[in-house]
Design an enzyme around this catalytic site. Structure first.
Site, PDB file in Angstrom:
ATOM      1  N   SER A  45     107.129  36.457  59.320  1.00  0.00           N
ATOM      2  CA  SER A  45     107.949  37.292  58.441  1.00  0.00           C
ATOM      3  C   SER A  45     108.342  38.609  59.110  1.00  0.00           C
ATOM      4  O   SER A  45     109.222  39.323  58.618  1.00  0.00           O
ATOM      5  CB  SER A  45     107.199  37.577  57.130  1.00  0.00           C
ATOM      6  OG  SER A  45     107.035  36.400  56.381  1.00  0.00           O
ATOM      7  N   GLY A 222     108.727  33.863  54.878  1.00  0.00           N
ATOM      8  CA  GLY A 222     109.640  33.905  56.013  1.00  0.00           C
ATOM      9  C   GLY A 222     110.355  35.241  56.088  1.00  0.00           C
ATOM     10  O   GLY A 222     110.249  36.078  55.195  1.00  0.00           O
ATOM     11  N   GLY A 224     113.713  38.053  56.838  1.00  0.00           N
ATOM     12  CA  GLY A 224     115.137  38.253  56.631  1.00  0.00           C
ATOM     13  C   GLY A 224     115.587  38.347  55.180  1.00  0.00           C
ATOM     14  O   GLY A 224     114.799  38.309  54.235  1.00  0.00           O
ATOM     15  N   CYS A 249     106.570  34.261  48.677  1.00  0.00           N
ATOM     16  CA  CYS A 249     107.329  35.268  49.412  1.00  0.00           C
ATOM     17  C   CYS A 249     108.816  34.898  49.512  1.00  0.00           C
ATOM     18  O   CYS A 249     109.514  34.926  48.521  1.00  0.00           O
ATOM     19  CB  CYS A 249     106.689  35.507  50.778  1.00  0.00           C
ATOM     20  SG  CYS A 249     107.220  37.035  51.583  1.00  0.00           S
ATOM     21  N   LEU A 250     109.316  34.537  50.700  1.00  0.00           N
ATOM     22  CA  LEU A 250     110.717  34.155  50.819  1.00  0.00           C
ATOM     23  C   LEU A 250     111.008  32.947  49.934  1.00  0.00           C
ATOM     24  O   LEU A 250     112.077  32.856  49.318  1.00  0.00           O
ATOM     25  CB  LEU A 250     111.087  33.851  52.274  1.00  0.00           C
ATOM     26  CG  LEU A 250     112.547  33.488  52.529  1.00  0.00           C
ATOM     27  CD1 LEU A 250     113.489  34.622  52.149  1.00  0.00           C
ATOM     28  CD2 LEU A 250     112.764  33.095  53.999  1.00  0.00           C
ATOM     29  N   GLN A 253     111.786  34.158  46.533  1.00  0.00           N
ATOM     30  CA  GLN A 253     113.123  34.731  46.408  1.00  0.00           C
ATOM     31  C   GLN A 253     114.207  33.657  46.421  1.00  0.00           C
ATOM     32  O   GLN A 253     115.173  33.706  45.640  1.00  0.00           O
ATOM     33  CB  GLN A 253     113.343  35.733  47.547  1.00  0.00           C
ATOM     34  CG  GLN A 253     112.382  36.906  47.523  1.00  0.00           C
ATOM     35  CD  GLN A 253     112.325  37.647  48.842  1.00  0.00           C
ATOM     36  OE1 GLN A 253     113.029  37.309  49.799  1.00  0.00           O
ATOM     37  NE2 GLN A 253     111.484  38.662  48.909  1.00  0.00           N
ATOM     38  N   ASN A 291     104.140  41.202  52.529  1.00  0.00           N
ATOM     39  CA  ASN A 291     105.009  41.487  53.666  1.00  0.00           C
ATOM     40  C   ASN A 291     106.425  41.061  53.315  1.00  0.00           C
ATOM     41  O   ASN A 291     106.820  39.930  53.528  1.00  0.00           O
ATOM     42  CB  ASN A 291     104.531  40.733  54.918  1.00  0.00           C
ATOM     43  CG  ASN A 291     105.466  40.938  56.088  1.00  0.00           C
ATOM     44  OD1 ASN A 291     106.307  41.826  56.075  1.00  0.00           O
ATOM     45  ND2 ASN A 291     105.336  40.102  57.098  1.00  0.00           N
ATOM     46  N   GLY A 293     110.698  42.775  52.381  1.00  0.00           N
ATOM     47  CA  GLY A 293     111.604  43.904  52.248  1.00  0.00           C
ATOM     48  C   GLY A 293     112.617  43.737  51.134  1.00  0.00           C
ATOM     49  O   GLY A 293     113.465  44.608  50.943  1.00  0.00           O
ATOM     50  N   TYR A 294     112.530  42.610  50.392  1.00  0.00           N
ATOM     51  CA  TYR A 294     113.483  42.330  49.317  1.00  0.00           C
ATOM     52  C   TYR A 294     112.726  42.013  48.034  1.00  0.00           C
ATOM     53  O   TYR A 294     111.559  41.628  48.061  1.00  0.00           O
ATOM     54  CB  TYR A 294     114.395  41.159  49.696  1.00  0.00           C
ATOM     55  CG  TYR A 294     115.343  41.483  50.823  1.00  0.00           C
ATOM     56  CD1 TYR A 294     116.655  41.868  50.573  1.00  0.00           C
ATOM     57  CD2 TYR A 294     114.915  41.416  52.151  1.00  0.00           C
ATOM     58  CE1 TYR A 294     117.518  42.183  51.615  1.00  0.00           C
ATOM     59  CE2 TYR A 294     115.765  41.734  53.196  1.00  0.00           C
ATOM     60  CZ  TYR A 294     117.070  42.120  52.918  1.00  0.00           C
ATOM     61  OH  TYR A 294     117.915  42.447  53.942  1.00  0.00           O
ATOM     62  N   HIS A 334     101.035  37.155  49.015  1.00  0.00           N
ATOM     63  CA  HIS A 334     100.458  36.068  49.809  1.00  0.00           C
ATOM     64  C   HIS A 334      99.079  35.675  49.293  1.00  0.00           C
ATOM     65  O   HIS A 334      98.082  36.307  49.644  1.00  0.00           O
ATOM     66  CB  HIS A 334     100.346  36.480  51.279  1.00  0.00           C
ATOM     67  CG  HIS A 334     101.662  36.603  51.968  1.00  0.00           C
ATOM     68  ND1 HIS A 334     102.232  35.570  52.682  1.00  0.00           N
ATOM     69  CD2 HIS A 334     102.545  37.626  52.030  1.00  0.00           C
ATOM     70  CE1 HIS A 334     103.401  35.951  53.165  1.00  0.00           C
ATOM     71  NE2 HIS A 334     103.610  37.204  52.777  1.00  0.00           N
ATOM     72  N   GLU A 336      97.385  33.259  50.199  1.00  0.00           N
ATOM     73  CA  GLU A 336      96.585  32.799  51.342  1.00  0.00           C
ATOM     74  C   GLU A 336      96.075  33.976  52.164  1.00  0.00           C
ATOM     75  O   GLU A 336      95.296  33.792  53.108  1.00  0.00           O
ATOM     76  CB  GLU A 336      97.414  31.857  52.226  1.00  0.00           C
ATOM     77  CG  GLU A 336      98.326  32.514  53.240  1.00  0.00           C
ATOM     78  CD  GLU A 336      99.568  33.160  52.646  1.00  0.00           C
ATOM     79  OE1 GLU A 336     100.324  33.793  53.406  1.00  0.00           O
ATOM     80  OE2 GLU A 336      99.787  33.030  51.423  1.00  0.00           O
TER      81      GLU A 336
END
Length: 357
Positions: A45, A222, A224, A249-250, A253, A291, A293-294, A334, A336
């Site tokens: 990430s 992940g 971006g 996480c990603l 989203q 972790n 940023g969005y 996370h 995990e």
């Protein structure tokens, strides 16, 4: 050797280099964890990012072969206040300096990391460059180079190139895990629950995923901007309702975007292993590893389709969603961990129970 950090707003920090020498450009972010620097370095990430650790002493337990989350470091650069040059731990096989040098990652030490963190908190995450050398010349030219920096398709850079199989005990469920930049501990967490895991590239189609006849599907973390993952969003739409799904996480989203919600960039993101998150169903607050940023925009949620299950106790942002249109739930943090507390590992158990139903 002397080295410099130059931010896109013209701020300059002077310190000393370690690891590889040269120059690197990336998005400068900070991580608030006191430990876990090896997991941070190898977390996909962080692809395209220069990471600053806020804890002052880094490298004191060296580097080992157990605490990696991917095969190599994923960061563009690494910034610390003080680098420990004589690590001491029974598992250590090399120093942090040796590890970064071997993997061609530039490190910067000796700068005021508190001042850098305050700048990023006040002004927001920004791009920057680490340059090694006795002097920093042509500052304006370098600033323009930094401003032009973009990272394209980071998920494609970190995903597995082929399907991988991780066997369980033979007694558990078969899980299809879509790799958008997964951390190895997701696989370990599933194997602990006797699951048979197939890891798929982010480019795998819904048909290819369903061909292994999974009992459940996981969507990984992940790097971006999630809105850049058009193919992955459309693919998730095809998987919803086919099997129970758990996203992290990603993956959290992308699933929201696939259900018509919107995402936006946070000012400086959530990165560390000490973020408080409340589980609304349990009325319990847990310390989590994060972790990203969005975040998902609350006002964009369709209450007929989804409901908020977890919230961030620091800023009130969405940390989890449960869906009403399918056996599906996702979280921003996370469970995990690695690094971080294992308080929310119960979510893997809830995923298994959802499959059992």
């Amino acid at each position: 050797m002397k080295a410099f950090l130059l931010l896109e707003d013209g701020t300059v920090f002077e310190g000393n280099s370690f690891g590889m020498e040269g120059g690197v450009v990336g998005e400068v972010v900070f991580n608030t964890g006191m430990t876990g620097y090896q997991e941070v370095l190898t977390d996909p990430s962080y692809c395209g990012q220069i990471v600053c650790m806020t804890y002052p002493l880094i490298g004191n337990y060296g580097v080992n072969i157990d605490d990696i989350e991917s095969l190599r470091p994923q960061v563009k650069g690494f910034i610390v206040r003080e680098l420990c040059k004589t690590p001491s731990n029974w598992r250590s096989i090399e120093s942090l300096n040796e590890y970064l040098k071997r993997n061609e990652i530039i490190g910067l030490e000796g700068i005021d990391t508190r001042a850098l963190t305050i700048i990023l908190r006040d002004r927001g995450t920004m791009k920057g460059t680490i340059v090694t050398g006795d002097t920093l010349e042509e500052i304006e030219e370098k600033i323009q180079e930094v401003k032009k920096y973009t990272i394209s398709n980071p998920v494609l850079q970190v995903t597995t190139p082929e399907v991988k199989h991780y066997g369980g005990s033979g007694e558990g469920y078969t899980i299809a895990l879509l790799d958008y930049g997964l951390k190895k501990n997701i696989v370990r967490s599933l194997q602990k629950r006797n699951c048979n895991v197939y890891v798929f590239p982010c480019t795998a189609t819904a048909e290819e995923v369903l061909a292994v006849e999974p009992d459940g599907i996981m969507l990984s973390n992940g790097p971006g901007d999630p809105k850049d993952c058009g193919f992955q969003i459309e693919n998730i739409k095809k998987l919803i309702g086919k099997k129970p799904i758990f996203g992290i996480c990603l993956g959290h989203q992308l699933t929201a975007l696939a259900n018509g919600a919107n995402t936006e960039k946070l000012k400086y993101g959530h990165r560390g292993c000490n973020h408080p998150v409340k589980d609304l169903d349990k009325d319990m607050t847990y310390i989590t590893s994060q972790n990203h940023g969005y975040t998902i925009v609350k006002e964009s949620l369709d209450p007929e389709i989804m409901e908020i299950s977890h919230i961030n106790m620091n800023d009130g942002t969405i940390e989890g969603l449960r869906y009403k249109n399918a056996p599906l739930f996702t979280v921003q943090f996370h469970p995990e961990a690695s690094p971080g507390p294992g308080d929310t590992a119960y979510l893997f158990d809830e995923f298994i129970k959802m499959i059992a139903k």
